[in-house]
Scaffold this motif. Sequence first.
Motif, mmCIF file in Angstrom:
data_model
loop_
_atom_site.group_PDB
_atom_site.id
_atom_site.type_symbol
_atom_site.label_atom_id
_atom_site.label_comp_id
_atom_site.label_asym_id
_atom_site.label_seq_id
_atom_site.Cartn_x
_atom_site.Cartn_y
_atom_site.Cartn_z
ATOM 1 N N ASP A 158 -38.815 -20.667 -25.126
ATOM 2 C CA ASP A 158 -37.733 -21.655 -25.128
ATOM 3 C C ASP A 158 -38.187 -22.973 -25.750
ATOM 4 O O ASP A 158 -37.440 -23.607 -26.502
ATOM 5 C CB ASP A 158 -37.211 -21.894 -23.712
ATOM 6 C CG ASP A 158 -36.451 -20.702 -23.144
ATOM 7 O OD1 ASP A 158 -36.030 -19.825 -23.937
ATOM 8 O OD2 ASP A 158 -36.277 -20.657 -21.913
ATOM 9 N N GLU A 159 -39.412 -23.378 -25.438
ATOM 10 C CA GLU A 159 -39.937 -24.623 -25.992
ATOM 11 C C GLU A 159 -40.069 -24.538 -27.514
ATOM 12 O O GLU A 159 -39.740 -25.492 -28.231
ATOM 13 C CB GLU A 159 -41.293 -24.952 -25.360
ATOM 14 C CG GLU A 159 -41.177 -25.386 -23.912
ATOM 15 C CD GLU A 159 -42.526 -25.536 -23.222
ATOM 16 O OE1 GLU A 159 -43.574 -25.252 -23.849
ATOM 17 O OE2 GLU A 159 -42.530 -25.924 -22.040
ATOM 18 N N THR B 16 -38.329 -22.583 -29.469
ATOM 19 C CA THR B 16 -36.959 -22.573 -30.000
ATOM 20 C C THR B 16 -36.416 -23.989 -30.112
ATOM 21 O O THR B 16 -35.818 -24.365 -31.128
ATOM 22 C CB THR B 16 -36.040 -21.706 -29.113
ATOM 23 O OG1 THR B 16 -36.521 -20.357 -29.145
ATOM 24 C CG2 THR B 16 -34.602 -21.747 -29.590
ATOM 25 N N GLU B 17 -36.635 -24.787 -29.090
ATOM 26 C CA GLU B 17 -36.177 -26.174 -29.121
ATOM 27 C C GLU B 17 -36.892 -26.966 -30.215
ATOM 28 O O GLU B 17 -36.282 -27.802 -30.884
ATOM 29 C CB GLU B 17 -36.371 -26.835 -27.747
ATOM 30 C CG GLU B 17 -35.434 -26.305 -26.682
ATOM 31 C CD GLU B 17 -33.964 -26.430 -27.074
ATOM 32 O OE1 GLU B 17 -33.540 -27.505 -27.542
ATOM 33 O OE2 GLU B 17 -33.236 -25.424 -26.933
ATOM 34 N N SER B 18 -38.166 -26.686 -30.412
ATOM 35 C CA SER B 18 -38.917 -27.360 -31.474
ATOM 36 C C SER B 18 -38.355 -27.001 -32.845
ATOM 37 O O SER B 18 -38.221 -27.864 -33.716
ATOM 38 C CB SER B 18 -40.396 -26.984 -31.412
ATOM 39 O OG SER B 18 -40.979 -27.493 -30.229
ATOM 40 N N PHE B 19 -38.021 -25.727 -33.025
ATOM 41 C CA PHE B 19 -37.425 -25.307 -34.299
ATOM 42 C C PHE B 19 -36.110 -26.038 -34.537
ATOM 43 O O PHE B 19 -35.822 -26.468 -35.656
ATOM 44 C CB PHE B 19 -37.184 -23.786 -34.305
ATOM 45 C CG PHE B 19 -38.270 -23.003 -34.983
ATOM 46 C CD1 PHE B 19 -38.096 -22.507 -36.262
ATOM 47 C CD2 PHE B 19 -39.470 -22.751 -34.337
ATOM 48 C CE1 PHE B 19 -39.096 -21.783 -36.890
ATOM 49 C CE2 PHE B 19 -40.469 -22.019 -34.946
ATOM 50 C CZ PHE B 19 -40.288 -21.540 -36.228
ATOM 51 N N LYS B 20 -35.315 -26.181 -33.493
ATOM 52 C CA LYS B 20 -34.034 -26.887 -33.634
ATOM 53 C C LYS B 20 -34.268 -28.349 -34.029
ATOM 54 O O LYS B 20 -33.565 -28.889 -34.880
ATOM 55 C CB LYS B 20 -33.236 -26.813 -32.334
ATOM 56 C CG LYS B 20 -32.662 -25.451 -32.055
ATOM 57 C CD LYS B 20 -31.915 -25.450 -30.731
ATOM 58 C CE LYS B 20 -31.431 -24.070 -30.361
ATOM 59 N NZ LYS B 20 -30.804 -24.042 -29.032
ATOM 60 N N ALA B 21 -35.251 -28.972 -33.399
ATOM 61 C CA ALA B 21 -35.553 -30.367 -33.710
ATOM 62 C C ALA B 21 -36.036 -30.512 -35.148
ATOM 63 O O ALA B 21 -35.616 -31.426 -35.876
ATOM 64 C CB ALA B 21 -36.608 -30.911 -32.741
ATOM 65 N N ASP C 222 -35.384 -28.498 -37.610
ATOM 66 C CA ASP C 222 -34.268 -28.213 -38.503
ATOM 67 C C ASP C 222 -33.438 -29.478 -38.753
ATOM 68 O O ASP C 222 -32.980 -29.707 -39.867
ATOM 69 C CB ASP C 222 -33.391 -27.107 -37.926
ATOM 70 C CG ASP C 222 -32.277 -26.704 -38.869
ATOM 71 O OD1 ASP C 222 -32.577 -26.392 -40.038
ATOM 72 O OD2 ASP C 222 -31.114 -26.713 -38.440
ATOM 73 N N GLY C 223 -33.295 -30.276 -37.735
ATOM 74 C CA GLY C 223 -32.541 -31.517 -37.885
ATOM 75 C C GLY C 223 -33.210 -32.526 -38.804
ATOM 76 O O GLY C 223 -32.564 -33.441 -39.310
ATOM 77 N N ARG D 33 -35.402 -26.122 -45.682
ATOM 78 C CA ARG D 33 -34.640 -25.234 -44.796
ATOM 79 C C ARG D 33 -34.998 -23.769 -45.059
ATOM 80 O O ARG D 33 -35.079 -22.962 -44.150
ATOM 81 C CB ARG D 33 -33.150 -25.463 -44.977
ATOM 82 C CG ARG D 33 -32.672 -26.706 -44.275
ATOM 83 C CD ARG D 33 -31.166 -26.683 -44.025
ATOM 84 N NE ARG D 33 -30.806 -27.699 -43.051
ATOM 85 C CZ ARG D 33 -30.774 -28.993 -43.279
ATOM 86 N NH1 ARG D 33 -31.099 -29.453 -44.451
ATOM 87 N NH2 ARG D 33 -30.428 -29.836 -42.328
ATOM 88 N N GLY E 292 -38.941 -18.759 -39.127
ATOM 89 C CA GLY E 292 -38.167 -18.152 -38.049
ATOM 90 C C GLY E 292 -38.186 -16.637 -38.123
ATOM 91 O O GLY E 292 -38.292 -15.954 -37.090
#
Length: 66
Positions: A6-7, A9-14, A16-17, A25, A32
């Motif tokens: 989960d951590e 995944t959250e890092s990937f989202k951050a 990506d932003g 990208r 990913g």
Amino acid sequence: MAKSRDEVTESFKAIDGLMQTPRARELLAAMGTQRQAFRDGVDQYLKLIGEGRQSEAVAHLLGPVR
């Protein structure tokens, strides 16, 4: 392990932003894809261990997962 996943995944989202170019990208998407393949390999390893198939599990971990 779920917490760690989960951590990440959250890092990937951050991350990506923060991406500003199509190439960035694209590279993140490739990461990913590799991450998912690794996760699938680890899941298979854990399944084999759970079934008591230790030598197969080790061979899998040192082969396809590596």
